[in-house]
Motif scaffolding. Structure first.
Motif, PDB file in Angstrom:
ATOM      1  N   ARG A 194      26.199  21.580  55.558  1.00 55.74           N
ATOM      2  CA  ARG A 194      26.405  22.415  54.223  1.00 55.74           C
ATOM      3  C   ARG A 194      25.231  22.044  52.281  1.00 55.74           C
ATOM      4  NH1 ARG A 194      33.060  20.799  53.963  1.00 55.74           N
ATOM      5  NH2 ARG A 194      33.039  21.780  52.256  1.00 55.74           N
ATOM      6  N   TRP A 195      24.277  22.888  52.569  1.00 51.16           N
ATOM      7  CA  TRP A 195      22.941  22.178  51.720  1.00 51.16           C
ATOM      8  C   TRP A 195      23.541  22.575  50.968  1.00 51.16           C
ATOM      9  CZ3 TRP A 195      21.029  17.665  52.050  1.00 51.16           C
ATOM     10  CH2 TRP A 195      20.515  17.302  51.430  1.00 51.16           C
ATOM     11  N   SER A 196      23.538  24.117  50.156  1.00 45.72           N
ATOM     12  CA  SER A 196      23.650  24.320  49.564  1.00 45.72           C
ATOM     13  C   SER A 196      24.917  23.609  48.214  1.00 45.72           C
ATOM     14  CB  SER A 196      24.526  25.529  49.303  1.00 45.72           C
ATOM     15  OG  SER A 196      24.954  26.879  48.057  1.00 45.72           O
ATOM     16  N   GLU A 197      26.175  23.206  48.998  1.00 51.71           N
ATOM     17  CA  GLU A 197      27.497  22.929  48.208  1.00 51.71           C
ATOM     18  C   GLU A 197      26.938  21.177  48.530  1.00 51.71           C
ATOM     19  OE1 GLU A 197      31.124  23.685  50.430  1.00 51.71           O
ATOM     20  OE2 GLU A 197      30.126  24.406  51.825  1.00 51.71           O
ATOM     21  N   ILE A 198      26.101  20.268  48.701  1.00 55.80           N
ATOM     22  CA  ILE A 198      25.955  19.299  48.766  1.00 55.80           C
ATOM     23  C   ILE A 198      24.658  19.581  47.067  1.00 55.80           C
ATOM     24  CG2 ILE A 198      24.268  17.182  49.271  1.00 55.80           C
ATOM     25  CD1 ILE A 198      25.638  18.363  52.093  1.00 55.80           C
ATOM     26  N   ILE A 199      23.889  19.910  46.868  1.00 53.36           N
ATOM     27  CA  ILE A 199      22.951  20.268  45.344  1.00 53.36           C
ATOM     28  C   ILE A 199      24.392  20.726  44.947  1.00 53.36           C
ATOM     29  CG2 ILE A 199      21.446  21.438  45.004  1.00 53.36           C
ATOM     30  CD1 ILE A 199      20.516  19.349  46.984  1.00 53.36           C
TER      31      ILE A 199
END
Length: 306
Positions: free
Chosen positions: A256-261
């Motif tokens: 969930r990279w977008s959420e992580i950033i």
């Protein structure tokens, strides 16, 4: 005062010439490669030096080279800077790099886990062909609708949510192509295949995750000295049990990279530092947040500037 978040890439194409120049220029990077080679039982420096770029890309040691260079670059950062990161995160396999750099996981244990993880994944695909495709220009919910329409969620999964409109799907080859074709018909701007095999972060990896879980029970994890945002829950875990659970579930759940950033940017981080040979995460982050994100090997005199 700048607050740094360190980001660690997952499997990516290694730039042979850049890697060789770093190994020759910095003693700490050569030492890290020597250490990794001892654990692996194969000279990774000689592999890089004697192989063509194409041979290196196809090598069974590619994932270990990614881990090694990330750890080496973090050690170089420590050597050259007084600034320490306030938080870490890694994309897919990069989560193992983050755990090593946060002193939660021993370097030798990370190498062992990556080797076994890859072995278990290949065993899961012994009688199947897999694929991973990047879908650009469609939001997650539209791809989810296609998966439900075809009723092939067990054959194809959303593997990575890199940005709001860059989604990776993973799974059985024919099913991945079928979903990709449907995505193209409803407006996907671009679709391309990743040269990653076997496919990760999909339901086909359930059996592999069970095997990995058994191994993880015998691996020691300490409380990380820096918070690490994990892939599957977008949470910072500290207990060994929770870290093991996240690594197990990572095999069949999306990154969930977008959420992580977004999560990291809400923690008042003022700069992202990507510790890898490329600027993969740096480029992804530009689509999500306005906070500066840089990669050392694309920045002149990087280690002297910070």
């Amino acid at each position: 005062m700048r607050l740094y978040a360190m980001l660690f890439p997952g499997q990516e194409k290694q730039k042979k010439n850049v890697l060789l120049s770093l190994i020759k220029k910095y003693k700490i990077i050569k030492q890290t490669f020597d250490e990794s080679s001892e654990y692996v039982g194969h000279n990774l420096y000689k592999l890089v030096d004697n192989s063509s770029q194409q041979e290196m890309d196809k090598s069974k040691y590619t994932k270990l080279i990614t881990l090694t260079i990330s750890v080496a670059m973090y050690r170089l950062w420590q050597q050259k800077n007084r600034n320490i990161p306030v938080i870490l995160s890694g994309h897919s396999l990069g989560e193992y790099s983050a755990l090593v750099c946060a002193e939660s996981l021993k370097f030798c244990d990370a190498i062992k886990l990556i080797i076994l993880r890859d072995k278990f994944m290949k065993e899961s695909m012994k009688h199947k062909l897999g694929a991973m495709n990047v879908i650009i220009g469609l939001k997650q919910f539209k791809i989810e609708k296609i998966l439900k329409k075809f009723n092939i969620i067990k054959e194809v999964s959303i593997a990575c949510i890199n940005t709001y409109n860059q989604i990776v799907i993973s799974g059985e080859k024919c099913a991945v192509y079928k979903v990709s074709s449907a995505c193209q018909k409803i407006g996907a701007k671009k679709i391309f295949r990743l040269s990653i095999n076997p496919p990760s972060h999909c339901m086909l990896m359930i059996e592999a995750s069970k095997k990995l879980s058994t191994i993880l029970k015998h691996i020691s994890f300490k409380i990380p000295i820096f918070p690490i945002v994990n892939n599957v829950d977008v949470k910072c875990e500290t207990s060994a049990h929770a870290i093991r659970s996240a690594l197990t579930r990572q095999l069949y759940n999306p990154v969930r990279w977008s959420e992580i950033i977004t999560y990291l940017s809400n923690k008042y981080v003022s700069m992202f530092i990507e510790l890898g040979l490329n600027n993969t995460l740096t480029n992804l982050n530009k689509s999500t947040i306005a906070i500066p994100s840089i990669s050392p090997n694309n920045t002149v005199n990087f280690y002297q500037r910070f």
